[in-house]
Design an enzyme around this catalytic site. Sequence first.
Site: not given
Ligand code: PLP
Length: 390
Positions: A76-77, A155, A243, A331
């Site tokens: 997600g990051t 979150n 990949t 974190c």
């Molecule tokens: N965005 C939100 C709202 C999240 O809660 C998180 C993870 O805690 C992320 C982004 C980041 O996702 P990832 O853990 O897959 O990098």
Amino acid sequence: MNTSTGTLAYLDHAATTPMRAGAVAAMLPFLTERYANPSGSHRFARDARRAVDEARDAVAEALGVPPGWVVFTGCGTESDNAAITGVLAAAAAAGRPGTAVCPAAEHHAVLHPVEHHGGRVVAVDRSGRVDLDALADALRSTPDVRVVSVMAVNNEVGSITDLVAVSALVRELAPDAVLHTDAVQTPSWADLRIITPLVDLVSLSAHKFGGPKGVGVLVVRDGTPFEPIIMGGGQERERRSGTHNVAGIVATAAALTETDTDRADELPRITRLRDRLVDTLLAELDDVIETVPRPDKVAGSAHVCIAGIESEALLFLLDQAEVCASAASACASGAMEPSHVLAAMGVERGWSSGALRMSLGATTTEADVDRAIEVVVDAVRRLRRGSGSS
Ligand code: PLP
């Protein structure tokens, strides 16, 4: 929940949620006999490519978008970073450099790239949702806004953004800007098909809905100015090289499909569990507030602020009693830092220093809630006795 370490009450599903059995089963063959690289040209590679294509179709179906808009990423990051940096880079390459805008309660995966690029951070309301007047002011007063990023679900405190209103505002006041939403915390609680027509880019993370860690999705609407942040072999139609994580992608699709199918039954079940948890804590303990009113947040969120205690001490006692919760978001350092979300919401220090985030998910049971109530009530009473408050 039974684990190798005993019986845990796991109430940290917003940090990560266990993989769904169907997702584990889907990924196993690609970790063993079907291990080919889907970018190859032989039949074995074609088998892996077909699996990625089918996964893309399933993810697209749950999102209500064409499969060609689905880009698999590493988390997600990465999706969030790609959304901000990728749009600004494309604008700069087209001779139209500009600015990013986001609210102050975004996840750091959005906030940090926006700040890194000198972007504009706007205020949120008492529930942690973007302040629409502040957003309108920023869009009117900031020249050359190229990307606006507003999360769908927070979150930390679980608040739900009115993306219909955000989308209308952005389309009116910054019609050339790209609109991104971080929907990482959304799939368990809302139909993503309602969100995708409102925005240009959407981020997801598989480990938040029963898929594996290390797989993300970025939806890129056709025609969106976007440059890749990871370049190399040209996978994902040049939008994200590297990949393919075939096993992870296949498992992500299985988890998202199952999440989408189960949502209607899960919502009332989890709402009941969450309401019982919070109602009982409020009844048993004085000086506890529910940080965000229930109508403003998702079913899985049970965030409270407890006066007269420190989160760190509370989490220590909870951990000793095998109740897993958190204070702010997870974190990497594990260090307890003041929550930028609660600060942006204007929660006074006397309350925010006793923040407790309990988040429920697909595996949460009545027994987890019973255990959490017993342990939290006991721990708060002990801490208050120790600190001399009532
Ligand atoms: N965005 C939100 C709202 C999240 O809660 C998180 C993870 O805690 C992320 C982004 C980041 O996702 P990832 O853990 O897959 O990098």
